[in-house]
Design an enzyme around this catalytic site. Sequence first.
Site, PDB file in Angstrom:
ATOM      1  N   CYS A  85       0.817  -1.215   0.000  1.00 30.75           N
ATOM      2  CA  CYS A  85       0.000   0.000   0.000  1.00 30.75           C
ATOM      3  C   CYS A  85       0.851   1.266   0.000  1.00 30.75           C
ATOM      4  CB  CYS A  85      -0.929   0.016   1.209  1.00 30.75           C
ATOM      5  SG  CYS A  85      -2.344  -1.099   1.067  1.00 30.75           S
ATOM      6  N   HIS A  86       1.954   1.252   0.743  1.00 26.40           N
ATOM      7  CA  HIS A  86       2.702   2.490   0.969  1.00 26.40           C
ATOM      8  C   HIS A  86       3.943   2.631   0.094  1.00 26.40           C
ATOM      9  CE1 HIS A  86       0.148   3.467   4.362  1.00 26.40           C
ATOM     10  NE2 HIS A  86       0.286   2.225   4.764  1.00 26.40           N
ATOM     11  N   MET A 123      -6.976   0.968   6.739  1.00 28.98           N
ATOM     12  CA  MET A 123      -5.767   0.640   7.501  1.00 28.98           C
ATOM     13  C   MET A 123      -6.094  -0.469   8.495  1.00 28.98           C
ATOM     14  SD  MET A 123      -2.644   1.137   8.537  1.00 28.98           S
ATOM     15  CE  MET A 123      -1.656   0.981  10.022  1.00 28.98           C
ATOM     16  N   HIS A 362      -4.457   0.189  -9.982  1.00 31.22           N
ATOM     17  CA  HIS A 362      -4.277  -0.916  -9.039  1.00 31.22           C
ATOM     18  C   HIS A 362      -4.740  -2.231  -9.641  1.00 31.22           C
ATOM     19  CE1 HIS A 362      -3.522  -2.673  -5.146  1.00 31.22           C
ATOM     20  NE2 HIS A 362      -4.757  -3.133  -5.085  1.00 31.22           N
ATOM     21  N   HIS A 405     -11.506  -0.760  -4.729  1.00 29.83           N
ATOM     22  CA  HIS A 405     -10.657  -1.953  -4.695  1.00 29.83           C
ATOM     23  C   HIS A 405     -11.496  -3.127  -5.205  1.00 29.83           C
ATOM     24  CE1 HIS A 405      -8.071  -5.199  -3.330  1.00 29.83           C
ATOM     25  NE2 HIS A 405      -7.136  -4.316  -3.054  1.00 29.83           N
TER      26      HIS A 405
END
Length: 582
Positions: A85-86, A123, A362, A405
């Site tokens: 993710c980061h 998160m 994504h 997503h």
Amino acid sequence: MHYGASLLRLALAAGMAMPLAGGPAWSQEQPAGHGTAPSFQYEFSATTLAELELEVPGRQPDDPLITPEEFNRAATIYFQRCAGCHGVLRKGATGAPLTTDITRDRGYEALHSFITYGSPAGMPNWGTSGELTEEEVDLMARYLLVTPPTPPEWGMGLMRGTWKVLVAPEDRPTAKENDFDIDNLFSVTLRDSGEVALIDGATYEIVSILETGYAVHISRISASGRYLYVIGRDAKVDMIDLWMKEPAVVATIRIGLEARSVETSKAPGWEDRFAIAGAYWPPQYVIMDGATLEPLKIVSTRGMTYDEQEYHPEPRVAAIVGSHYRPEFIVNIKETGLIQLVDYSDIDNLKITTIAAERFLHDGGFDSSKRYFLVAANARDRIAVVDTKQGELVAVIDSTGRTPHPGRGATFVHPVHGPVWATTHLGDESIALIGTDPEGHPEKAWTVVQTLIHEGGGSLFLKTHPNSNHLYVDAPLNPFPEVSGAVAVFRIDEMDQEDPGYTLLPIAEWAGIADGQPRVVHPEYNREGTEVWLSVWNAKDKESAIVVIDDATLTLKHVIKDPRLITPTGKFNVYNTRADVY
């Protein structure tokens, strides 16, 4: 239970996720105590820091310290849990950037709290779920205050050094040697053990468990249905021959240090000819021989962002799909917002058509005609649409919801709006239905025709089937156990109502797992569309399970439990995956 609007209107916190960092220093000797199983191979090592006593740069007298040993351990956790993710360099994409200018401004206490409790915006609650211990949460909060290292590159020399053909094509079976129905076989990711389980969809028996890369992200099937390709987050690709009496890995290669995507050639006349895999680090993709995984061509994705025309050092390769119309791979490049149509008809003189779409691409999938590919630009809340027959961008759909997503999405015929493709969202409880029929319903094509509301944010996947009247939506990253442990089910024939509602199935409760915070993830149908399989994903030291639902009655049909089912996540039915049925 039947619900209308969501019971939990969750406040959306700032979309922060957890840390990551570099990769192994491959030039050094194997460190003492470094295991050889996949879960051990995925270990960070910062040799340049071996003799240093690290302190947080610019630290104040009361700031926490981090030792070289702690740094290596934290970098490993970040690589395993957070990089997706980061970003390897912590510059963000699906998750917020975690560069030191941001983390030091937030401070240790804020980082510690966010890692512990997570947020409904996607998160995970790493601390309260038990995935990380209190000591590890403290470690990760301190690690985020330190500048991350840059991992090494991974060129053809290193790549070929990892390539192994374990069973040559001429030594493989010439006909199927087993008696199970390959088309109803499930490839199940056992995330933290570095394995996949092959499970018979008719008997629910585990056919075999195969050692693969760490945290297999996806399974893909060759066009013929014979070969199963899996790729781990450690960028290890394994090719499994499903015709063998006991299916086994016949070729393997590591295409980088961090990866997510693998695919095979599908165009008529090119079936099984090539495979392609895309890396998060280094930012590149490689085209391989479909029978042996021999690396043939590496293409770097570093370059300018499509909009600001600024150089980006880490444009990661996200979803890759094989066109059904042309000998092309559709390669989605996350940070630059570019979609490449890679013509594999001439590998030596590779032709690439570059489409400017939207940044932070994504995952995605085809519409029901398999002509249009829809992909989430999730950090910008948009969906890009590519016509794979004409080779062009047809739309960028705005404001579908917060952080779409879709996985591969879900396709079905809406009772009012005709053919649609659906995506769920990490950051809110919405499901967007997008019209996909420009010929039959031109006024609805490439627009959000309806928004459904389910139980809460933190959703990763949704799924339906041509033979089903249901749409299943998970929420495994929601911090609330009553949400993450359930699945919402909508009736398609009730979607003409203003508030169609949904049925909430308590899957974790049905699995009979009392310990930990099991998360229900990734609904997948059997070939016939009569059953839905859901992973009950628990911590690696706790019991997990797979729950099978009767789709017609929405009742429990079977629970698969086995000590070998360690952290099951994605499940891929061979036929549905090969035929793009979702």
